[in-house]
Design a protein around this motif. Sequence first.
Motif, PDB file in Angstrom:
ATOM      1  N   SER A 160       0.783  -1.200  -0.027  1.00 13.23           N
ATOM      2  CA  SER A 160      -0.056  -0.042   0.111  1.00 13.23           C
ATOM      3  C   SER A 160       0.930   1.284  -0.221  1.00 13.23           C
ATOM      4  CB  SER A 160      -0.906  -0.049   1.337  1.00 13.23           C
ATOM      5  OG  SER A 160      -1.678   1.009   1.264  1.00 13.23           O
ATOM      6  N   THR A 161       1.920   1.157   0.713  1.00 13.92           N
ATOM      7  CA  THR A 161       3.013   2.541   0.809  1.00 13.92           C
ATOM      8  C   THR A 161       3.592   2.519  -0.495  1.00 13.92           C
ATOM      9  OG1 THR A 161       3.093   1.908   3.189  1.00 13.92           O
ATOM     10  CG2 THR A 161       4.698   3.413   2.044  1.00 13.92           C
ATOM     11  N   ARG A 162       4.056   1.461  -0.875  1.00 14.75           N
ATOM     12  CA  ARG A 162       4.593   1.358  -2.439  1.00 14.75           C
ATOM     13  C   ARG A 162       3.723   2.096  -3.424  1.00 14.75           C
ATOM     14  NH1 ARG A 162       6.257  -3.301  -2.722  1.00 14.75           N
ATOM     15  NH2 ARG A 162       8.530  -2.992  -1.679  1.00 14.75           N
ATOM     16  N   HIS A 163       2.670   1.698  -3.442  1.00 13.84           N
ATOM     17  CA  HIS A 163       1.529   2.128  -4.211  1.00 13.84           C
ATOM     18  C   HIS A 163       1.463   3.683  -4.295  1.00 13.84           C
ATOM     19  CE1 HIS A 163      -2.133   2.591  -6.767  1.00 13.84           C
ATOM     20  NE2 HIS A 163      -2.686   3.113  -5.818  1.00 13.84           N
ATOM     21  N   LYS A 164       1.310   4.164  -2.928  1.00 12.06           N
ATOM     22  CA  LYS A 164       1.220   5.643  -2.824  1.00 12.06           C
ATOM     23  C   LYS A 164       2.548   6.262  -3.321  1.00 12.06           C
ATOM     24  CE  LYS A 164      -1.815   5.287   1.167  1.00 12.06           C
ATOM     25  NZ  LYS A 164      -2.068   3.996   1.186  1.00 12.06           N
TER      26      LYS A 164
END
Length: 143
Positions: A107-111
């Motif tokens: 999720s952080t990588r996506h952001k």
Amino acid sequence: MTPLLERVDARERELTAAAEQLRTQIDELTTRLRELDEEIENLAVTRKTLLALPPAAPEPTEEPPALPAHPAYQQILETFAETPGPKRARDLCQALDLPLTPKSIESTRHKLKRLVSLGVLAEAEPGLFAKDWNQNEVCGGRE
């Protein structure tokens, strides 16, 4: 023939050959000079044409990219501002006190990828993200 006349003939042949070499060089230099003059004339015409064109309209200034409304994006940018340098998604999860689960890291990588697509962050190498300091106004001007 006398040796003196032979020397005169030899000297005449030398001078004739030297004069012919100089004539050849003069012809080559004349040709090169003509080419340079033509190029100078072309540049003068180009300058005159460019000066006759109407002034170009100023390019519109780009507005800073709008950040997504989710507060996590602002937290990510604040983390980059507080601790400069490239970071991985896992590093940010630790800095933001998020669980180090695959879902949280993804999720952080996506952001982070979204911030890269907006031009706020740069991906220095796959999976390694850094603050694009040309966009420092997005984070309130802090570096």
